[in-house]
Scaffold this motif. Structure first.
Motif, PDB file in Angstrom:
ATOM      1  N   THR A  93       5.280  -1.039   1.854  1.00 61.31           N
ATOM      2  CA  THR A  93       4.704   0.302   1.777  1.00 61.31           C
ATOM      3  C   THR A  93       5.537   1.180   0.843  1.00 61.31           C
ATOM      4  O   THR A  93       6.747   0.985   0.718  1.00 61.31           O
ATOM      5  CB  THR A  93       4.617   0.981   3.166  1.00 61.31           C
ATOM      6  N   THR A  94       4.856   2.113   0.195  1.00 63.38           N
ATOM      7  CA  THR A  94       5.565   3.085  -0.629  1.00 63.38           C
ATOM      8  C   THR A  94       5.244   4.467  -0.085  1.00 63.38           C
ATOM      9  O   THR A  94       4.127   4.751   0.314  1.00 63.38           O
ATOM     10  CB  THR A  94       5.131   2.991  -2.111  1.00 63.38           C
ATOM     11  N   ARG A  95       6.282   5.274  -0.036  1.00 63.19           N
ATOM     12  CA  ARG A  95       6.121   6.638   0.512  1.00 63.19           C
ATOM     13  C   ARG A  95       6.710   7.652  -0.461  1.00 63.19           C
ATOM     14  O   ARG A  95       7.805   7.436  -0.989  1.00 63.19           O
ATOM     15  CB  ARG A  95       6.863   6.746   1.842  1.00 63.19           C
ATOM     16  N   GLY A  96       6.008   8.757  -0.620  1.00 58.82           N
ATOM     17  CA  GLY A  96       6.506   9.801  -1.504  1.00 58.82           C
ATOM     18  C   GLY A  96       7.718  10.494  -0.916  1.00 58.82           C
ATOM     19  O   GLY A  96       8.681  10.814  -1.612  1.00 58.82           O
ATOM     20  N   ALA A  97       7.697  10.699   0.403  1.00 55.25           N
ATOM     21  CA  ALA A  97       8.803  11.364   1.104  1.00 55.25           C
ATOM     22  C   ALA A  97       9.722  10.316   1.729  1.00 55.25           C
ATOM     23  O   ALA A  97       9.431   9.121   1.703  1.00 55.25           O
ATOM     24  CB  ALA A  97       8.229  12.281   2.175  1.00 55.25           C
ATOM     25  N   ASP A  98      10.817  10.799   2.304  1.00 60.11           N
ATOM     26  CA  ASP A  98      11.754   9.909   2.972  1.00 60.11           C
ATOM     27  C   ASP A  98      11.545  10.060   4.479  1.00 60.11           C
ATOM     28  O   ASP A  98      11.802  11.125   5.050  1.00 60.11           O
ATOM     29  CB  ASP A  98      13.186  10.303   2.597  1.00 60.11           C
ATOM     30  N   LEU A  99      11.070   8.990   5.129  1.00 60.31           N
ATOM     31  CA  LEU A  99      10.784   9.079   6.570  1.00 60.31           C
ATOM     32  C   LEU A  99      11.810   8.313   7.396  1.00 60.31           C
ATOM     33  O   LEU A  99      11.587   8.010   8.562  1.00 60.31           O
ATOM     34  CB  LEU A  99       9.367   8.547   6.866  1.00 60.31           C
ATOM     35  N   ARG A 100      12.948   8.011   6.763  1.00 59.36           N
ATOM     36  CA  ARG A 100      13.945   7.216   7.484  1.00 59.36           C
ATOM     37  C   ARG A 100      14.767   8.059   8.447  1.00 59.36           C
ATOM     38  O   ARG A 100      14.980   9.246   8.214  1.00 59.36           O
ATOM     39  CB  ARG A 100      14.894   6.540   6.488  1.00 59.36           C
TER      40      ARG A 100
ATOM     41  N   PRO B 290      12.490   7.463  -0.597  1.00 58.30           N
ATOM     42  CA  PRO B 290      11.433   8.340  -1.071  1.00 58.30           C
ATOM     43  C   PRO B 290      11.120   8.078  -2.551  1.00 58.30           C
ATOM     44  O   PRO B 290      12.022   7.832  -3.322  1.00 58.30           O
ATOM     45  CB  PRO B 290      12.060   9.722  -0.895  1.00 58.30           C
ATOM     46  N   LEU B 291       9.830   8.169  -2.906  1.00 57.98           N
ATOM     47  CA  LEU B 291       9.454   7.957  -4.304  1.00 57.98           C
ATOM     48  C   LEU B 291       8.943   9.256  -4.930  1.00 57.98           C
ATOM     49  O   LEU B 291       9.710  10.025  -5.457  1.00 57.98           O
ATOM     50  CB  LEU B 291       8.415   6.824  -4.396  1.00 57.98           C
ATOM     51  N   GLN B 292       7.652   9.496  -4.786  1.00 58.84           N
ATOM     52  CA  GLN B 292       7.038  10.603  -5.533  1.00 58.84           C
ATOM     53  C   GLN B 292       7.715  11.965  -5.313  1.00 58.84           C
ATOM     54  O   GLN B 292       7.863  12.741  -6.243  1.00 58.84           O
ATOM     55  CB  GLN B 292       5.556  10.696  -5.165  1.00 58.84           C
ATOM     56  N   PHE B 293       8.100  12.250  -4.078  1.00 59.64           N
ATOM     57  CA  PHE B 293       8.631  13.584  -3.778  1.00 59.64           C
ATOM     58  C   PHE B 293      10.156  13.594  -3.722  1.00 59.64           C
ATOM     59  O   PHE B 293      10.757  14.125  -2.786  1.00 59.64           O
ATOM     60  CB  PHE B 293       8.049  14.097  -2.447  1.00 59.64           C
ATOM     61  N   SER B 294      10.794  12.928  -4.700  1.00 69.68           N
ATOM     62  CA  SER B 294      12.258  12.897  -4.683  1.00 69.68           C
ATOM     63  C   SER B 294      12.784  13.037  -6.101  1.00 69.68           C
ATOM     64  O   SER B 294      12.021  12.967  -7.062  1.00 69.68           O
ATOM     65  CB  SER B 294      12.744  11.586  -4.068  1.00 69.68           C
TER      66      SER B 294
ATOM     67  N   SER C  39      17.390   9.478  -6.269  1.00 68.15           N
ATOM     68  CA  SER C  39      16.948   9.014  -4.943  1.00 68.15           C
ATOM     69  C   SER C  39      15.837   7.988  -5.084  1.00 68.15           C
ATOM     70  O   SER C  39      15.757   7.004  -4.335  1.00 68.15           O
ATOM     71  CB  SER C  39      16.443  10.184  -4.103  1.00 68.15           C
ATOM     72  N   ARG C  40      14.951   8.226  -6.059  1.00 68.46           N
ATOM     73  CA  ARG C  40      13.850   7.291  -6.309  1.00 68.46           C
ATOM     74  C   ARG C  40      14.405   5.933  -6.756  1.00 68.46           C
ATOM     75  O   ARG C  40      13.981   4.885  -6.266  1.00 68.46           O
ATOM     76  CB  ARG C  40      12.949   7.888  -7.390  1.00 68.46           C
ATOM     77  N   GLU C  41      15.375   5.990  -7.660  1.00 65.86           N
ATOM     78  CA  GLU C  41      15.989   4.752  -8.166  1.00 65.86           C
ATOM     79  C   GLU C  41      16.656   3.993  -7.009  1.00 65.86           C
ATOM     80  O   GLU C  41      16.503   2.773  -6.864  1.00 65.86           O
ATOM     81  CB  GLU C  41      17.025   5.140  -9.236  1.00 65.86           C
TER      82      GLU C  41
ATOM     83  N   MET D 154       0.831  -1.219   0.000  1.00 68.87           N
ATOM     84  CA  MET D 154       0.000   0.000   0.000  1.00 68.87           C
ATOM     85  C   MET D 154       0.860   1.261   0.000  1.00 68.87           C
ATOM     86  O   MET D 154       1.980   1.254   0.526  1.00 68.87           O
ATOM     87  CB  MET D 154      -0.923   0.010   1.227  1.00 68.87           C
ATOM     88  N   PRO D 155       0.318   2.355  -0.568  1.00 66.86           N
ATOM     89  CA  PRO D 155       1.016   3.643  -0.500  1.00 66.86           C
ATOM     90  C   PRO D 155       0.690   4.359   0.809  1.00 66.86           C
ATOM     91  O   PRO D 155      -0.334   4.062   1.443  1.00 66.86           O
ATOM     92  CB  PRO D 155       0.419   4.422  -1.678  1.00 66.86           C
ATOM     93  N   MET D 156       1.557   5.274   1.194  1.00 74.85           N
ATOM     94  CA  MET D 156       1.243   6.147   2.333  1.00 74.85           C
ATOM     95  C   MET D 156       0.378   7.290   1.827  1.00 74.85           C
ATOM     96  O   MET D 156       0.708   7.924   0.818  1.00 74.85           O
ATOM     97  CB  MET D 156       2.536   6.709   2.931  1.00 74.85           C
ATOM     98  N   TYR D 157      -0.749   7.530   2.483  1.00 74.00           N
ATOM     99  CA  TYR D 157      -1.577   8.694   2.173  1.00 74.00           C
ATOM    100  C   TYR D 157      -1.693   9.551   3.422  1.00 74.00           C
ATOM    101  O   TYR D 157      -2.172   9.073   4.461  1.00 74.00           O
ATOM    102  CB  TYR D 157      -2.992   8.275   1.736  1.00 74.00           C
ATOM    103  N   ASN D 158      -1.270  10.787   3.326  1.00 73.36           N
ATOM    104  CA  ASN D 158      -1.351  11.714   4.462  1.00 73.36           C
ATOM    105  C   ASN D 158      -0.859  11.071   5.761  1.00 73.36           C
ATOM    106  O   ASN D 158      -1.536  11.066   6.763  1.00 73.36           O
ATOM    107  CB  ASN D 158      -2.767  12.298   4.567  1.00 73.36           C
ATOM    108  N   TRP D 159       0.326  10.498   5.654  1.00 72.36           N
ATOM    109  CA  TRP D 159       1.143   9.955   6.750  1.00 72.36           C
ATOM    110  C   TRP D 159       0.636   8.645   7.319  1.00 72.36           C
ATOM    111  O   TRP D 159       1.198   8.124   8.271  1.00 72.36           O
ATOM    112  CB  TRP D 159       1.343  11.006   7.857  1.00 72.36           C
ATOM    113  N   THR D 160      -0.431   8.108   6.749  1.00 70.44           N
ATOM    114  CA  THR D 160      -0.947   6.867   7.306  1.00 70.44           C
ATOM    115  C   THR D 160      -1.402   5.908   6.203  1.00 70.44           C
ATOM    116  O   THR D 160      -1.051   6.090   5.035  1.00 70.44           O
ATOM    117  CB  THR D 160      -2.049   7.174   8.353  1.00 70.44           C
TER     118      THR D 160
END
Ligand SMILES: Cc1cc2nc3c(=O)[nH]c(=O)nc-3n(C[C@H](O)[C@H](O)[C@H](O)COP(=O)(O)O)c2cc1C
Length: 179
Positions: free
Chosen positions: A98-105, A139-143, A147-149, A52-58
């Protein structure tokens, strides 16, 4: 019938799920049918993989309705007389991709906003899954492209490790069953 996308919790669902099975009306059984079927499906599984993707942090709301459908007293967990609960979803391997647009690491300024991992851990722990595994592509969408690769390479690497671990585990289980 099992709906792939479960409906939101309704007043009818809440009333039906907390009514002891023997006292449920036909209408209550109908309201619970899709959830009953989904519970049967997850209880029968040895391994469960959710992506699943992350939507609005959850988690996406569709996965929340799924959690609501599989969290059922007397089906996926038991309520004991002393008020404690015990999950029935034991001895299962569970993987969340999970997939996230940002990097939360790690040191990321967004790290504290990860409301996805805690909700997945707690809601599955409640029904008996004590050690779910995670592969987080970020991070995916917002990178930028590089970085995405790199995120996808890391995620594939982590997935390969889980696959190897599970293959070994299930081969051992099969051998034990045949012995
Ligand atoms: C409505 C919406 C909300 C999102 N919210 C977040 C968010 O809170 N944090 C985040 O890291 N990514 C967020 N994303 C990005 C998705 O997680 C991202 O699109 C997904 O991981 C897949 O990446 P890709 O579109 O680059 O393939 C959001 C995307 C959408 C469409």
């Amino acid at each position: 019938m099992t709906e792939d996308v479960q409906p939101h919790v309704s007043a009818e669902f809440a009333q039906a799920t907390y009514t002891p099975k023997a006292q449920r009306t036909e209408a209550m059984h109908r309201v619970l049918a899709s959830s009953d079927a989904m519970c049967e499906r997850v209880l029968a599984a040895d391994a469960l993989v959710y992506a699943m993707p992350m939507y609005n942090w959850t988690i996406p709301s569709t996965f929340k309705t799924f959690i609501d459908a599989i969290t059922r007293t007397g089906v996926t967990y038991d309520l004991l007389e002393n008020g404690t609960t015990v999950g029935r979803m034991v001895d299962k391997k569970v993987l969340f991709i999970t997939t996230r647009g940002a990097d939360l690491r790690g040191e990321s300024p967004f790290a504290w906003m990860d409301a996805m991992t805690p909700v997945l851990k707690s809601s599955f722990a409640f029904i008996g899954v004590d050690a779910p595994q995670f592969v987080d592509a970020q991070p995916l969408q917002f990178s930028d492209e590089a970085s995405r690769e790199a995120a996808l390479v890391r995620a594939h690497h982590d997935l390969d490790a889980v696959v190897a671990q599970w293959a070994k585990l299930f081969a051992n289980v099969k051998q034990t069953e045949m012995a």
